[in-house]
Every structure is written in structure tokens, then in C-alpha cells.
Motif scaffolding. Structure first.
Motif, PDB file in Angstrom:
ATOM      1  N   SER A   2       0.807  -1.199   0.000  1.00 52.00           N
ATOM      2  CA  SER A   2       0.000   0.000   0.000  1.00 52.00           C
ATOM      3  C   SER A   2       0.840   1.248   0.000  1.00 52.00           C
ATOM      4  O   SER A   2       0.360   2.340  -0.181  1.00 52.00           O
ATOM      5  N   THR A   3       2.140   1.095   0.233  1.00 48.77           N
ATOM      6  CA  THR A   3       3.027   2.248   0.308  1.00 48.77           C
ATOM      7  C   THR A   3       3.954   2.262  -0.891  1.00 48.77           C
ATOM      8  O   THR A   3       4.694   1.313  -1.142  1.00 48.77           O
ATOM      9  N   PRO A   4       3.966   3.312  -1.653  1.00 45.70           N
ATOM     10  CA  PRO A   4       4.809   3.359  -2.842  1.00 45.70           C
ATOM     11  C   PRO A   4       6.278   3.396  -2.498  1.00 45.70           C
ATOM     12  O   PRO A   4       6.706   4.073  -1.592  1.00 45.70           O
ATOM     13  N   ALA A   5       7.050   2.658  -3.241  1.00 48.44           N
ATOM     14  CA  ALA A   5       8.484   2.611  -2.974  1.00 48.44           C
ATOM     15  C   ALA A   5       9.188   3.706  -3.715  1.00 48.44           C
ATOM     16  O   ALA A   5       9.888   3.501  -4.690  1.00 48.44           O
ATOM     17  N   ASN A   6       9.014   4.921  -3.236  1.00 42.19           N
ATOM     18  CA  ASN A   6       9.643   6.087  -3.862  1.00 42.19           C
ATOM     19  C   ASN A   6      10.767   6.552  -2.960  1.00 42.19           C
ATOM     20  O   ASN A   6      10.556   6.927  -1.826  1.00 42.19           O
ATOM     21  N   SER A   7      11.979   6.524  -3.437  1.00 44.66           N
ATOM     22  CA  SER A   7      13.133   6.835  -2.598  1.00 44.66           C
ATOM     23  C   SER A   7      13.100   8.245  -2.050  1.00 44.66           C
ATOM     24  O   SER A   7      13.718   8.549  -1.050  1.00 44.66           O
ATOM     25  N   THR A   8      12.365   9.144  -2.713  1.00 45.21           N
ATOM     26  CA  THR A   8      12.289  10.525  -2.212  1.00 45.21           C
ATOM     27  C   THR A   8      11.232  10.657  -1.127  1.00 45.21           C
ATOM     28  O   THR A   8      11.068  11.719  -0.568  1.00 45.21           O
ATOM     29  N   GLN A   9      10.508   9.559  -0.856  1.00 50.78           N
ATOM     30  CA  GLN A   9       9.432   9.617   0.121  1.00 50.78           C
ATOM     31  C   GLN A   9       9.620   8.580   1.214  1.00 50.78           C
ATOM     32  O   GLN A   9       8.646   8.095   1.777  1.00 50.78           O
ATOM     33  N   GLN A  10      10.836   8.235   1.526  1.00 47.81           N
ATOM     34  CA  GLN A  10      11.090   7.229   2.543  1.00 47.81           C
ATOM     35  C   GLN A  10      11.603   7.883   3.827  1.00 47.81           C
ATOM     36  O   GLN A  10      12.422   8.795   3.787  1.00 47.81           O
ATOM     37  N   LEU A  11      11.124   7.385   4.943  1.00 44.58           N
ATOM     38  CA  LEU A  11      11.576   7.900   6.241  1.00 44.58           C
ATOM     39  C   LEU A  11      12.958   7.360   6.565  1.00 44.58           C
ATOM     40  O   LEU A  11      13.394   6.347   6.020  1.00 44.58           O
ATOM     41  N   GLY A  12      13.633   8.039   7.493  1.00 45.05           N
ATOM     42  CA  GLY A  12      14.954   7.598   7.916  1.00 45.05           C
ATOM     43  C   GLY A  12      14.872   6.407   8.861  1.00 45.05           C
ATOM     44  O   GLY A  12      13.804   5.863   9.126  1.00 45.05           O
ATOM     45  N   SER A  13      16.015   6.004   9.382  1.00 43.74           N
ATOM     46  CA  SER A  13      16.041   4.866  10.312  1.00 43.74           C
ATOM     47  C   SER A  13      17.069   5.139  11.413  1.00 43.74           C
ATOM     48  O   SER A  13      17.984   4.349  11.622  1.00 43.74           O
ATOM     49  N   GLY A  14      16.897   6.261  12.103  1.00 43.61           N
ATOM     50  CA  GLY A  14      17.896   6.673  13.083  1.00 43.61           C
ATOM     51  C   GLY A  14      17.643   6.259  14.514  1.00 43.61           C
ATOM     52  O   GLY A  14      18.472   6.516  15.394  1.00 43.61           O
ATOM     53  N   LEU A  15      16.493   5.612  14.792  1.00 43.32           N
ATOM     54  CA  LEU A  15      16.204   5.206  16.163  1.00 43.32           C
ATOM     55  C   LEU A  15      16.942   3.918  16.490  1.00 43.32           C
ATOM     56  O   LEU A  15      16.940   2.959  15.718  1.00 43.32           O
ATOM     57  N   LYS A  16      17.570   3.908  17.653  1.00 48.54           N
ATOM     58  CA  LYS A  16      18.308   2.733  18.103  1.00 48.54           C
ATOM     59  C   LYS A  16      17.425   1.846  18.974  1.00 48.54           C
ATOM     60  O   LYS A  16      16.363   2.271  19.451  1.00 48.54           O
ATOM     61  N   VAL A  17      17.880   0.633  19.193  1.00 47.76           N
ATOM     62  CA  VAL A  17      17.119  -0.314  20.007  1.00 47.76           C
ATOM     63  C   VAL A  17      16.882   0.248  21.409  1.00 47.76           C
ATOM     64  O   VAL A  17      15.803   0.115  21.985  1.00 47.76           O
ATOM     65  N   ARG A  18      17.905   0.933  21.965  1.00 47.59           N
ATOM     66  CA  ARG A  18      17.755   1.476  23.321  1.00 47.59           C
ATOM     67  C   ARG A  18      16.669   2.552  23.365  1.00 47.59           C
ATOM     68  O   ARG A  18      15.979   2.705  24.374  1.00 47.59           O
ATOM     69  N   HIS A  19      16.510   3.319  22.275  1.00 53.15           N
ATOM     70  CA  HIS A  19      15.449   4.323  22.223  1.00 53.15           C
ATOM     71  C   HIS A  19      14.082   3.665  22.344  1.00 53.15           C
ATOM     72  O   HIS A  19      13.243   4.064  23.155  1.00 53.15           O
ATOM     73  N   LEU A  20      13.866   2.637  21.511  1.00 48.02           N
ATOM     74  CA  LEU A  20      12.566   1.972  21.502  1.00 48.02           C
ATOM     75  C   LEU A  20      12.319   1.206  22.795  1.00 48.02           C
ATOM     76  O   LEU A  20      11.189   1.155  23.289  1.00 48.02           O
ATOM     77  N   THR A  21      13.359   0.613  23.358  1.00 48.90           N
ATOM     78  CA  THR A  21      13.200  -0.131  24.609  1.00 48.90           C
ATOM     79  C   THR A  21      12.766   0.801  25.734  1.00 48.90           C
ATOM     80  O   THR A  21      11.830   0.503  26.489  1.00 48.90           O
ATOM     81  N   MET A  22      13.436   1.953  25.854  1.00 44.51           N
ATOM     82  CA  MET A  22      13.087   2.895  26.915  1.00 44.51           C
ATOM     83  C   MET A  22      11.739   3.543  26.639  1.00 44.51           C
ATOM     84  O   MET A  22      10.957   3.785  27.562  1.00 44.51           O
ATOM     85  N   MET A  23      11.436   3.808  25.370  1.00 48.96           N
ATOM     86  CA  MET A  23      10.116   4.334  25.033  1.00 48.96           C
ATOM     87  C   MET A  23       9.037   3.331  25.408  1.00 48.96           C
ATOM     88  O   MET A  23       7.945   3.704  25.865  1.00 48.96           O
ATOM     89  N   GLY A  24       9.332   2.053  25.215  1.00 53.44           N
ATOM     90  CA  GLY A  24       8.380   1.016  25.587  1.00 53.44           C
ATOM     91  C   GLY A  24       8.081   1.031  27.072  1.00 53.44           C
ATOM     92  O   GLY A  24       6.943   0.822  27.498  1.00 53.44           O
ATOM     93  N   LEU A  25       9.106   1.302  27.874  1.00 56.42           N
ATOM     94  CA  LEU A  25       8.908   1.360  29.323  1.00 56.42           C
ATOM     95  C   LEU A  25       8.178   2.633  29.744  1.00 56.42           C
ATOM     96  O   LEU A  25       7.348   2.619  30.651  1.00 56.42           O
ATOM     97  N   GLY A  26       8.480   3.749  29.086  1.00 57.27           N
ATOM     98  CA  GLY A  26       7.974   5.028  29.563  1.00 57.27           C
ATOM     99  C   GLY A  26       6.793   5.596  28.829  1.00 57.27           C
ATOM    100  O   GLY A  26       6.233   6.615  29.257  1.00 57.27           O
ATOM    101  N   SER A  27       6.357   4.944  27.731  1.00 52.92           N
ATOM    102  CA  SER A  27       5.350   5.559  26.867  1.00 52.92           C
ATOM    103  C   SER A  27       4.008   5.788  27.546  1.00 52.92           C
ATOM    104  O   SER A  27       3.267   6.700  27.176  1.00 52.92           O
ATOM    105  N   THR A  28       3.639   4.965  28.518  1.00 49.05           N
ATOM    106  CA  THR A  28       2.331   5.137  29.170  1.00 49.05           C
ATOM    107  C   THR A  28       2.436   5.831  30.527  1.00 49.05           C
ATOM    108  O   THR A  28       1.423   6.016  31.195  1.00 49.05           O
ATOM    109  N   ILE A  29       3.657   6.189  30.923  1.00 48.37           N
ATOM    110  CA  ILE A  29       3.829   6.874  32.210  1.00 48.37           C
ATOM    111  C   ILE A  29       3.667   8.368  31.960  1.00 48.37           C
ATOM    112  O   ILE A  29       4.619   9.063  31.619  1.00 48.37           O
ATOM    113  N   GLY A  30       2.465   8.856  32.105  1.00 45.68           N
ATOM    114  CA  GLY A  30       2.184  10.256  31.828  1.00 45.68           C
ATOM    115  C   GLY A  30       1.641  10.977  33.034  1.00 45.68           C
ATOM    116  O   GLY A  30       1.585  10.435  34.148  1.00 45.68           O
TER     117      GLY A  30
END
Length: 467
Positions: A2-30
Motif C-alpha cells: 500500500s506504500t509506494p516505494a519512492n526513494s524521495t518519500q522514505q523515512l529515515g532509520s535513526g532510532l536505536k534499540v535502546r530508544h525503543l526499549t526505553m520508550m516502551g517502558l515510559g510511553s504510558t507513564i504520563g
């Protein structure tokens, strides 16, 4: 796909595993945890734990389903794209726009709350810190995705550290292990009883906490920009049980054990928070200011995450031709600049609406946002239920939904029962009706969009061949 493979329309990939792991722990603590816990306890007493357990189980099941789909089909539109694959184009359109509108609706509330605290510290007009925060986090998100990830990592780290400290201090107080304190144990619970208001109290508490775990979906969206989407999402899914049963249930248990039921209620300020009262009981100096800082950080973390989530959902909608194509624009770092700019502008508008008290607009949007999570969860459940056989044939599933399909159906029954319960409460009923009205409007819009594009709204988008 469903998503066109256009190289000018692709997001980056700069998030590291530690970012997502900590976000997973803290995302609902508001801020809701620190300020809203007392509402549930006031309604049900110590049995508010039951309400949190029920809400937590629903959140865990949703995260398991998201994890199963997200590890093999990482996508910036996440559950919106899965609905398009599983149900039809109308479902992807409707769910994506519901989530985007709900996220935008609360942007102003989060930044207004944080600005109120900061304005009181420095004795300035609240619009000054509000403007500074909107521009600052707008720039952070526009720089590169890793900048967003670093802020969320440290925001989450602080929130997790505060909760761990709270749990440790609470346990020491319960057992009378701090100097000058005696054993408390179950005395407060025995005095009020575990269910002082019976089943009706638990039902009221469930209404108060049903959507306490909103925010878990941000991790699934962010995993698409991770350097290792599969590992990042696996870690985040596994941390769900920890944050639900340790952070939330642990905090509620400590509050109900340490504070008399009659002293706990709705918190309009940091001074009224049950967390503040427990730390005051421990004799910690400057606890009100400390909790104000923590709550402000929680609000800013939520605001930062909502700019990110709303911009990625808009980017995904635009890529699927469900939103104006201008929002597919990215810079050389793969940052969706047009979509982020839209979120920044709308943040400013929502802040202005808060300050001029545009009651009709704000009330409808915030009410709709309150119950929209229920619609999103239903879509996620149905999507996984329908996609599972196809996913098993095409991919090696790292995460699997437990007891498929029985737990899926159990979750759907739980959501229906929750909707019925919401209809019994005046304020929750308004939220549900507002969300239903938004759903109907967007459903009709999806049919119009499909007709203009010459497509069938009922057609499903094909699955990708490889993850």
C-alpha cells in the motif's frame, strides 16, 4: 504494497534499540498516572487495583497483537496500514484519520498543562513557555528522528527512575523500615475494606482508568524508523507487562496501603497528587516542587511523542493517497518536514483555542479523543484476527498472539462491555457518542475518497512479499 516505494518519500532509520526499549517502558507513564490515579481509588478504594488489572490486560493483549504484525510489517502508519491490509481501504483511511485527529486534539492540552507549571515558577504569562515549548520540540522533530529518540529516551528514563524510587520508598514505609516510621501493613485496607463501594465502585474505576495505557501504540509507529525494527519492537512488547504490573499496579498498591481511603481523591494540582502525599509521608523535602517538575516532564514527553506520532500517521496517510500528497515530503535525513510542520501549526492553534476557551470546538475534539482509543483497539484486534493466517504463510512470526483466536474474541467482547459501561456514565457517554460521530463522518469521507480515486473502499491492500 500500500506504500509506494519512492526513494524521495522514505523515512529515515535513526532510532536505536535502546530508544525503543526505553520508550516502551515510559510511553504510558504520563501526567494521568501522577494526577489521575486518585480518581480511580476514590471510586473503588483498594479494589481500584482490579480496574487497573483489567485495563492492563487489555493493553497487554493489544501490544501483543501490534507486536505480531509490526515485527513482520514495520510501517509508519502501523495499525492504520494493517487495517487496510486486513479489512479494506476504508478501514485504513478511517482508523488513520481517527488516530491523527485524536492525537492533534490533545496536543494543546499537554502543552498548556506543562506551560502552566513553568509560568508559575518564573512568574510569566503561560503563553510564553507554551510558544517556546512548541517551537523547541518542533525543531527537535524537524532535525532528525534520532533527536526525537534521544529526548524520549531521557524523558522515559526520568519517569522510570522516579517510579522506581517511589516504589522503593513506598515498600520501606509499608514495612516501617524508614527512621521514625512504624509498620503499616494492611491497616488502611482493613479499615476501609477492599471493596468499600462494591462492584459499582470497580466499574466506575474502570471507566476512569480504561484508557490509562494510551500511548503504547507510539512504539509500534516508531519501530518503522528503527535501525533494527524487529528487535526494537520485540523488546518494547516484552516490557509491556513490566510497565503495567510493576509501575502501575505497584504504584496503586502502595498508595492504597499507605494512605487512608478517605484522603485520596481527584488531584487538581501536584500538591493533591497521591504520589506527593506518599513522598510527604516519607519526610522528603520540597516534594511538591519535585512532583511539579516530574509532571511537567511527563507532559512534555507526551507532547513530543504526539508531534512525532501525528506527523508519521499523516505521512502514511498521504503516501496511501488518503491525505494531500504534500505531506509525503521528506528532507535528506528522511524527516517528514511537511507533516511535522502541520503538527507544529496545529499545536499553536490548539494552544490558542485553550487560552481563548473555545469551548464548543475543544469539548467535541477532546471528548472524541477520549474514546477514540477504543475504536483503534477494536480495529487492531480485528486486523490481527484476519491477518494471522496470511502472516503465518508468508513470514516467520517472532511474536505471536497468545491463544489465537480465542483471546482476540475475548478482547472484542471486553471492548463491547466497556462501551456498554461507558453508556451508563454521563461523561463517558458523551465521549463515546463524540467518537462515534467522528467515526461516521470519517467513514463517509473514506467512501468519497475511494470514489474520487476510482477504487473500491472494500478492497484490501496487498500484503508485502517480504518484511
Amino acid at each position: 504494497m500500500s506504500t509506494p516505494a519512492n526513494s524521495t518519500q522514505q523515512l529515515g532509520s535513526g532510532l536505536k534499540v535502546r530508544h525503543l526499549t526505553m520508550m516502551g517502558l515510559g510511553s504510558t507513564i504520563g501526567a494521568g498516572l501522577f494526577l489521575g490515579t486518585g480518581v480511580a481509588i476514590q471510586a473503588a478504594g483498594p479494589s481500584a487495583l482490579v480496574a487497573y488489572i483489567l485495563a492492563g490486560i487489555m493493553a497487554i493483549l493489544i501490544m501483543q497483537m501490534l507486536g505480531e504484525m509490526g515485527t513482520v510489517i514495520p510501517a509508519s502508519g502501523s495499525f492504520s496500514e494493517y487495517a487496510e491490509h486486513a479489512i479494506g481501504r476504508w478501514a485504513g483511511f478511517t482508523q488513520g484519520w481517527i488516530y491523527w485527529l485524536a492525537t492533534v486534539a490533545v496536543l494543546g492540552a499537554e502543552i498548556t498543562g506543562a506551560s502552566a507549571f513553568v509560568a508559575s515558577w518564573f512568574d510569566v504569562s503561560p503563553w510564553i513557555p507554551a510558544l517556546i515549548f512548541v517551537l523547541f520540540f518542533g525543531i527537535v522533530n524537524l532535525l532528525r528522528v534520532r533527536a526525537f529518540g534521544e529526548f524520549e529516551f531521557w524523558f522515559a528514563f526520568v519517569k522510570v527512575a522516579v517510579l522506581v524510587l517511589f516504589l522503593v520508598i513506598g515498600v520501606l514505609l509499608i514495612f516501617g523500615l524508614l527512621p521514625g516510621h512504624t509498620f503499616i501493613g494492611l491497616s488502611n485496607v482493613q479499615e476501609s475494606g477492599f471493596t468499600p463501594n462494591g462492584i459499582a465502585g470497580i466499574a466506575s474505576a474502570l471507566l476512569a482508568v480504561a484508557f490509562a495505557f494510551g500511548g503504547i501504540e507510539v512504539v509500534a509507529i516508531a519501530s518503522a524508523e528503527s535501525e533494527d525494527p524487529k528487535k526494537s519492537l520485540v523488546n518494547a512488547v516484552r516490557s509491556t507487562i513490566t510497565r503495567v504490573f510493576v509501575f502501575y499496579l505497584g504504584s496503586v498498591a502502595i498508595i492504597t496501603l499507605l494512605l487512608p481511603y478517605s484522603e485520596i481523591g481527584a488531584a487538581d494540582s501536584a500538591a493533591d497528587s497521591p504520589f506527593t502525599k506518599v513522598l510527604t509521608l516519607a519526610g522528603i523535602p520540597g516534594v511538591v516542587t519535585f512532583m511539579e517538575v516530574v509532571i511537567t516532564l511527563a507532559l512534555l514527553s507526551a507532547f513530543n511523542a504526539q508531534i512525532y506520532a501525528s506527523s508519521r500517521m499523516m505521512f502514511s496517510l498521504a503516501q496511501r493517497h488518503d491525505a494531500p500528497s504534500i505531506f509525503t515530503r521528506v528532507n535528506h535525513r528522511g524527516v517528514p518536514t511537511a507533516a511535522i510542520t502541520l503538527s507544529i501549526i496545529l499545536s499553536l492553534i490548539m494552544v490558542v483555542l485553550n487560552y481563548i476557551d473555545a469551548a464548543a470546538v475543544l469539548t467535541f475534539m477532546l471528548n472524541a479523543a477520549g474514546a477514540s482509543l477504543l475504536i483503534v483497539w477494536v480495529f487492531i484486534t480485528v486486523s490481527e484476527l484476519r491477518l494471522r493466517p496470511a502472516l503465518e504463510k508468508r513470514f516467520n512470526l517472532t511474536i505471536r498472539m497468545w491463544a489465537y483466536p480465542y483471546l482476540n474474541w475475548a478482547a472484542l467482547v471486553a471492548f463491547v462491555l466497556l462501551a456498554i459501561l461507558m453508556l451508563s456514565d454521563p461523561s463517558a457517554r458523551v465521549q463515546l457518542i463524540s467518537a462515534a460521530a467522528m467515526f461516521i463522518i470519517l467513514f463517509v469521507a473514506s467512501l468519497v475518497n475511494s470514489k474520487v480515486r476510482g477504487l473500491s473502499p472494500w478492497e484490501k491492500a496487498p500484503l508485502p512479499e517480504h518484511s
